[in-house]
Structure formats: structure tokens, C-alpha cells
Design a protein around this motif. Structure first.
Motif, PDB file in Angstrom:
ATOM      1  N   LEU A   2       0.818  -1.212   0.000  1.00  0.00           N
ATOM      2  CA  LEU A   2       0.000   0.000   0.000  1.00  0.00           C
ATOM      3  C   LEU A   2       0.857   1.270   0.000  1.00  0.00           C
ATOM      4  O   LEU A   2       0.744   2.110  -0.902  1.00  0.00           O
ATOM      5  CB  LEU A   2      -0.953   0.008   1.203  1.00  0.00           C
ATOM      6  N   ILE A   3       1.719   1.425   1.011  1.00  0.00           N
ATOM      7  CA  ILE A   3       2.454   2.680   1.154  1.00  0.00           C
ATOM      8  C   ILE A   3       3.485   2.865   0.043  1.00  0.00           C
ATOM      9  O   ILE A   3       3.543   3.914  -0.608  1.00  0.00           O
ATOM     10  CB  ILE A   3       3.114   2.759   2.543  1.00  0.00           C
ATOM     11  N   LEU A   4       4.322   1.854  -0.194  1.00  0.00           N
ATOM     12  CA  LEU A   4       5.345   1.986  -1.234  1.00  0.00           C
ATOM     13  C   LEU A   4       4.732   2.167  -2.634  1.00  0.00           C
ATOM     14  O   LEU A   4       5.169   3.044  -3.388  1.00  0.00           O
ATOM     15  CB  LEU A   4       6.283   0.780  -1.203  1.00  0.00           C
ATOM     16  N   PRO A   5       3.701   1.382  -3.007  1.00  0.00           N
ATOM     17  CA  PRO A   5       3.068   1.649  -4.302  1.00  0.00           C
ATOM     18  C   PRO A   5       2.432   3.030  -4.381  1.00  0.00           C
ATOM     19  O   PRO A   5       2.450   3.664  -5.445  1.00  0.00           O
ATOM     20  CB  PRO A   5       2.003   0.546  -4.406  1.00  0.00           C
ATOM     21  N   ALA A   6       1.868   3.518  -3.278  1.00  0.00           N
ATOM     22  CA  ALA A   6       1.270   4.857  -3.284  1.00  0.00           C
ATOM     23  C   ALA A   6       2.325   5.916  -3.582  1.00  0.00           C
ATOM     24  O   ALA A   6       2.080   6.860  -4.361  1.00  0.00           O
ATOM     25  CB  ALA A   6       0.596   5.139  -1.940  1.00  0.00           C
ATOM     26  N   LEU A   7       3.487   5.777  -2.990  1.00  0.00           N
ATOM     27  CA  LEU A   7       4.581   6.720  -3.260  1.00  0.00           C
ATOM     28  C   LEU A   7       5.018   6.649  -4.723  1.00  0.00           C
ATOM     29  O   LEU A   7       5.227   7.683  -5.373  1.00  0.00           O
ATOM     30  CB  LEU A   7       5.760   6.412  -2.339  1.00  0.00           C
ATOM     31  N   ASP A   8       5.126   5.433  -5.248  1.00  0.00           N
ATOM     32  CA  ASP A   8       5.547   5.269  -6.642  1.00  0.00           C
ATOM     33  C   ASP A   8       4.516   5.864  -7.602  1.00  0.00           C
ATOM     34  O   ASP A   8       4.871   6.551  -8.572  1.00  0.00           O
ATOM     35  CB  ASP A   8       5.748   3.785  -6.963  1.00  0.00           C
ATOM     36  N   ILE A   9       3.237   5.610  -7.355  1.00  0.00           N
ATOM     37  CA  ILE A   9       2.188   6.095  -8.250  1.00  0.00           C
ATOM     38  C   ILE A   9       2.092   7.613  -8.193  1.00  0.00           C
ATOM     39  O   ILE A   9       1.925   8.277  -9.227  1.00  0.00           O
ATOM     40  CB  ILE A   9       0.841   5.443  -7.900  1.00  0.00           C
ATOM     41  N   GLN A  22       2.663  10.196 -11.343  1.00  0.00           N
ATOM     42  CA  GLN A  22       1.672  11.193 -11.740  1.00  0.00           C
ATOM     43  C   GLN A  22       2.234  12.605 -11.757  1.00  0.00           C
ATOM     44  O   GLN A  22       1.505  13.564 -12.009  1.00  0.00           O
ATOM     45  CB  GLN A  22       0.451  11.125 -10.805  1.00  0.00           C
ATOM     46  N   GLY A  23       3.527  12.735 -11.479  1.00  0.00           N
ATOM     47  CA  GLY A  23       4.188  14.026 -11.594  1.00  0.00           C
ATOM     48  C   GLY A  23       4.555  14.688 -10.286  1.00  0.00           C
ATOM     49  O   GLY A  23       5.156  15.766 -10.291  1.00  0.00           O
ATOM     50  N   ALA A  24       4.237  14.074  -9.164  1.00  0.00           N
ATOM     51  CA  ALA A  24       4.568  14.662  -7.873  1.00  0.00           C
ATOM     52  C   ALA A  24       6.048  14.435  -7.576  1.00  0.00           C
ATOM     53  O   ALA A  24       6.593  13.352  -7.811  1.00  0.00           O
ATOM     54  CB  ALA A  24       3.718  14.059  -6.762  1.00  0.00           C
ATOM     55  N   GLY A  25       6.713  15.466  -7.059  1.00  0.00           N
ATOM     56  CA  GLY A  25       8.093  15.320  -6.628  1.00  0.00           C
ATOM     57  C   GLY A  25       8.170  14.544  -5.332  1.00  0.00           C
ATOM     58  O   GLY A  25       7.146  14.212  -4.727  1.00  0.00           O
ATOM     59  N   PRO A  26       9.376  14.228  -4.856  1.00  0.00           N
ATOM     60  CA  PRO A  26       9.518  13.417  -3.641  1.00  0.00           C
ATOM     61  C   PRO A  26       8.795  13.996  -2.431  1.00  0.00           C
ATOM     62  O   PRO A  26       8.131  13.258  -1.694  1.00  0.00           O
ATOM     63  CB  PRO A  26      11.037  13.389  -3.424  1.00  0.00           C
ATOM     64  N   TRP A  27       8.908  15.325  -2.222  1.00  0.00           N
ATOM     65  CA  TRP A  27       8.257  15.931  -1.064  1.00  0.00           C
ATOM     66  C   TRP A  27       6.742  15.910  -1.206  1.00  0.00           C
ATOM     67  O   TRP A  27       6.014  15.624  -0.247  1.00  0.00           O
ATOM     68  CB  TRP A  27       8.743  17.362  -0.855  1.00  0.00           C
ATOM     69  N   ALA A  84       4.928  13.870  -3.130  1.00  0.00           N
ATOM     70  CA  ALA A  84       4.460  12.487  -3.061  1.00  0.00           C
ATOM     71  C   ALA A  84       4.402  12.008  -1.609  1.00  0.00           C
ATOM     72  O   ALA A  84       3.416  11.395  -1.180  1.00  0.00           O
ATOM     73  CB  ALA A  84       5.380  11.579  -3.880  1.00  0.00           C
ATOM     74  N   GLY A  85       5.452  12.307  -0.848  1.00  0.00           N
ATOM     75  CA  GLY A  85       5.458  11.934   0.568  1.00  0.00           C
ATOM     76  C   GLY A  85       4.356  12.626   1.347  1.00  0.00           C
ATOM     77  O   GLY A  85       3.730  12.023   2.236  1.00  0.00           O
ATOM     78  N   SER A  86       4.085  13.880   1.012  1.00  0.00           N
ATOM     79  CA  SER A  86       3.030  14.627   1.705  1.00  0.00           C
ATOM     80  C   SER A  86       1.655  14.058   1.389  1.00  0.00           C
ATOM     81  O   SER A  86       0.787  13.951   2.268  1.00  0.00           O
ATOM     82  CB  SER A  86       3.088  16.105   1.305  1.00  0.00           C
ATOM     83  N   ILE A  87       1.438  13.690   0.114  1.00  0.00           N
ATOM     84  CA  ILE A  87       0.150  13.100  -0.275  1.00  0.00           C
ATOM     85  C   ILE A  87      -0.084  11.797   0.482  1.00  0.00           C
ATOM     86  O   ILE A  87      -1.154  11.573   1.070  1.00  0.00           O
ATOM     87  CB  ILE A  87       0.123  12.853  -1.799  1.00  0.00           C
ATOM     88  N   VAL A  88       0.925  10.940   0.483  1.00  0.00           N
ATOM     89  CA  VAL A  88       0.780   9.650   1.154  1.00  0.00           C
ATOM     90  C   VAL A  88       0.647   9.841   2.662  1.00  0.00           C
ATOM     91  O   VAL A  88      -0.184   9.186   3.312  1.00  0.00           O
ATOM     92  CB  VAL A  88       1.968   8.735   0.814  1.00  0.00           C
ATOM     93  N   GLY A  89       1.431  10.745   3.224  1.00  0.00           N
ATOM     94  CA  GLY A  89       1.324  11.003   4.662  1.00  0.00           C
ATOM     95  C   GLY A  89      -0.045  11.520   5.045  1.00  0.00           C
ATOM     96  O   GLY A  89      -0.640  11.081   6.045  1.00  0.00           O
ATOM     97  N   ALA A  90      -0.569  12.455   4.251  1.00  0.00           N
ATOM     98  CA  ALA A  90      -1.899  12.996   4.531  1.00  0.00           C
ATOM     99  C   ALA A  90      -2.956  11.912   4.395  1.00  0.00           C
ATOM    100  O   ALA A  90      -3.911  11.839   5.194  1.00  0.00           O
ATOM    101  CB  ALA A  90      -2.209  14.155   3.581  1.00  0.00           C
ATOM    102  N   GLY A  91      -2.794  11.029   3.393  1.00  0.00           N
ATOM    103  CA  GLY A  91      -3.754   9.943   3.228  1.00  0.00           C
ATOM    104  C   GLY A  91      -3.742   8.983   4.401  1.00  0.00           C
ATOM    105  O   GLY A  91      -4.805   8.518   4.851  1.00  0.00           O
ATOM    106  N   ILE A  92      -2.550   8.667   4.895  1.00  0.00           N
ATOM    107  CA  ILE A  92      -2.453   7.779   6.058  1.00  0.00           C
ATOM    108  C   ILE A  92      -3.177   8.379   7.261  1.00  0.00           C
ATOM    109  O   ILE A  92      -3.936   7.697   7.966  1.00  0.00           O
ATOM    110  CB  ILE A  92      -0.976   7.505   6.392  1.00  0.00           C
ATOM    111  N   VAL A  93      -2.957   9.673   7.491  1.00  0.00           N
ATOM    112  CA  VAL A  93      -3.623  10.348   8.616  1.00  0.00           C
ATOM    113  C   VAL A  93      -5.135  10.343   8.427  1.00  0.00           C
ATOM    114  O   VAL A  93      -5.900  10.076   9.364  1.00  0.00           O
ATOM    115  CB  VAL A  93      -3.093  11.789   8.759  1.00  0.00           C
TER     116      VAL A  93
END
Length: 295
Positions: free
Chosen positions: A85-92, A96-101, A103-112
Motif C-alpha cells: 500500500l504505502i510503497l506503491p502509493a509513493l511510486d504512483i 503522476q508528476g509529484a516530486g519526492p516531497w 508524493a510523501g506529503s500526499i501519502v502522509g496525509a492519506g495515512i492520517v
């Protein structure tokens, strides 16, 4: 409680009704994402049913074995959450064009969001833990008194649904993505986790006075929420590809909440922390090997 419970139920049923034409059309067209999610959810449900079978022949297991099994299930879910879940979310998100920060923010916000969503549902729907008793809807004396009037069987059913619904959604969201092999690994991991969970649920019901037939039947039926949640997850992500990293992250957050808030505390509550932790580590390693090998 009744009003809040029905609000949650209406929202879930409403989502299924609204999305049912899309679900049916994609199943009829043999869409690999939708059919894969349905099969994955059914496998998880079957694993729950399989886990209840030993309860027919025995009314109890030692608490140490139960805690070890629960720890094993937590380890499997933890590895599945991380690798599927988490690693594929970061990759996807990155694809889709998100930079590392970002992408990490999107996944972090989704987890919360996923964890907060499950916390809200828990507070709205009174349920009962297997060991520590009634929780949810107990923020005041009035709500506590109201919760205690519910039959214990419905409290257990609510607790089972709280465990199984986010697992089913996680299966569906994973199958909505491009990595069907990883989605199969996640579904397999959740199914492995559901086997001891099905047994624990059935034995817990037997221990409070329900017949073996009723206990096994409720355990089996509880698993049916997973294929429903799985196809719902695919349909929701199908609304937009940009929902996919969010959906994966939200499912991860919900599963992390279940692991930390429910399974680990329950497995440590009776003094078998070492056994439960050993089970968690073994479960994590088993799922990690399955996930990486299948991928």
C-alpha cells in the motif's frame, strides 16, 4: 447511538447503490481490476470462514496461543500495509508528476485521513473488544448506558466489521492500481491474517455463552463484508486515477489504526507480550517474503 449507527450504514449502502452500475458493468466485462478485487475479497472471506472451523471441535485455546496468533496477524497486516500500500502509493504519486516531497506529503496525509476516518467510525459505532470490553460511543454516561443495552452479539459484529471493512477496501484499492501481482500479494496477506482472526472471533463468542453454531455462523458471515468493500474500493478509485495514491494511503492508515489500536493491545493485554511480539515478527517476515517474491 442508533441514529449515528444508521448514518454510517446509510453512507456505506448509499455508496454501494450509487456505484453498483459501474461495479456490475465492469464485472460483466470481466475487467481484471474489478474481478480481481472480488476474487481477492472472496478469498479473504473464505479464510475467515476457514479459521472458524477449529471452533467446532474446541471451545477454547490457551491465551498464549491466541495472543501469538493475533501477533502473527498483526505482523502480516503491517508488512502488507508497508509493501503493498504505502510503497506503491509513493511510486504512483511520483509517476503522476509529484516530486519526492509532494508524493510523501500526499501519502502522509492519506495515512492520517485513513486513521482519523476509522477513529471517527469507532467513536460513532459502539463495539466491544475481545478482552477489554465495550468501547466507542462511550464518551458520556448516557452513551455508555445506551451501549450496554445492546446485545453483546451485535457489539461483537460491529467490532468484526470495523476490522474487516478497511481490509476489504485495501484489497479493492490495491487491485484498482496497475500492480495486480502486488494486489494479489496483499489479498493473500490479508487472507492469512483472517484465518486466526476468524478463530479468535468464534472462540470469543463461544466464551460469552453463544452456541458453536451461532459463533461459527457469525464469524463466517462477518467475512462477507470484505468482497463488498473490495469491489467498492475499485469503483471509488475508478472515478479518477488521481484518487489512487490517496486511496492506497487512506487504506494503509486505516489498517495501521487497526493494528495499533486493536490487535497489538489485545495481544499484549494478558501478559504474553513476548509471544505476541514473536508472532508479529514472524508474520511480518512471512508476508514480506511473499510480497517481494511474488512481485
Amino acid at each position: 447511538m442508533a441514529l449515528r449507527y444508521w448514518v454510517v450504514l446509510i453512507i456505506v449502502v448509499g455508496a454501494v447503490v450509487v456505484l453498483s452500475p459501474d461495479i456490475y458493468a465492469r464485472l460483466a466485462a470481466n475487467d481484471p481490476h474489478m474481478t480481481g478485487a472480488l476474487i481477492g475479497g472472496l478469498v479473504a472471506a473464505a479464510a475467515t470462514a476457514l479459521g472458524t472451523i477449529p471452533a467446532i471441535f474446541t471451545s477454547q485455546l490457551s491465551q498464549r496461543i491466541t495472543d501469538t496468533m493475533m501477533g502473527f496477524g498483526a505482523g502480516v497486516m503491517l508488512a502488507a500495509t508497508s509493501f503493498s500500500l504505502i510503497l506503491p502509493a509513493l511510486d504512483i504519486a511520483g509517476d503522476q508528476g509529484a516530486g519526492p516531497w509532494l508524493a510523501g506529503s500526499i501519502v502522509g496525509a492519506g495515512i492520517v485521513l485513513g486513521a482519523l476516518g476509522l477513529l471517527l467510525i469507532e467513536r460513532m459505532v459502539p463495539h466491544e473488544h475481545f478482552i477489554k470490553g465495550v468501547e466507542g460511543g462511550a464518551l458520556s454516561e448516557a452513551s455508555m448506558a445506551q451501549a450496554t443495552r445492546l446485545k453483546r452479539v451485535w457489539l461483537f459484529v460491529a467490532a468484526i466489521i470495523l476490522h474487516n471493512f478497511p481490509e476489504g477496501l485495501a484489497i479493492g484499492v490495491a487491485f484498482a492500481g496497475p500492480d495486480l501481482v502486488g494486489a494479489k500479494a496483499l489479498a493473500l496477506g490479508i487472507a492469512i491474517q483472517d484465518i486466526p482472526e476468524g478463530l479468535v472471533v468464534a472462540l470469543a463468542l463461544i466464551s460469552v455463552g453463544y452456541s458453536k453454531g451461532v459463533s461459527v455462523g457469525v464469524g463466517v458471515l462477518s467475512g462477507l463484508v470484505e468482497p463488498l468493500a473490495a469491489v467498492l474500493g475499485v469503483a471509488l478509485i475508478g472515478l479518477s486515477v488521481y484518487f489512487l495514491p490517496w486511496g492506497l494511503a487512506i487504506a494503509a492508515g486505516a489498517m495501521l489504526f487497526v493494528i495499533s489500536h486493536e490487535i497489538i493491545p489485545e495481544s499484549h493485554r494478558t501478559g504474553h507480550e513476548t509471544w505476541a511480539t514473536s508472532g508479529l515478527i514472524i508474520g511480518f517476515v512471512v508476508m514480506m517474503l511473499l510480497d517481494t517474491a511474488l512481485a
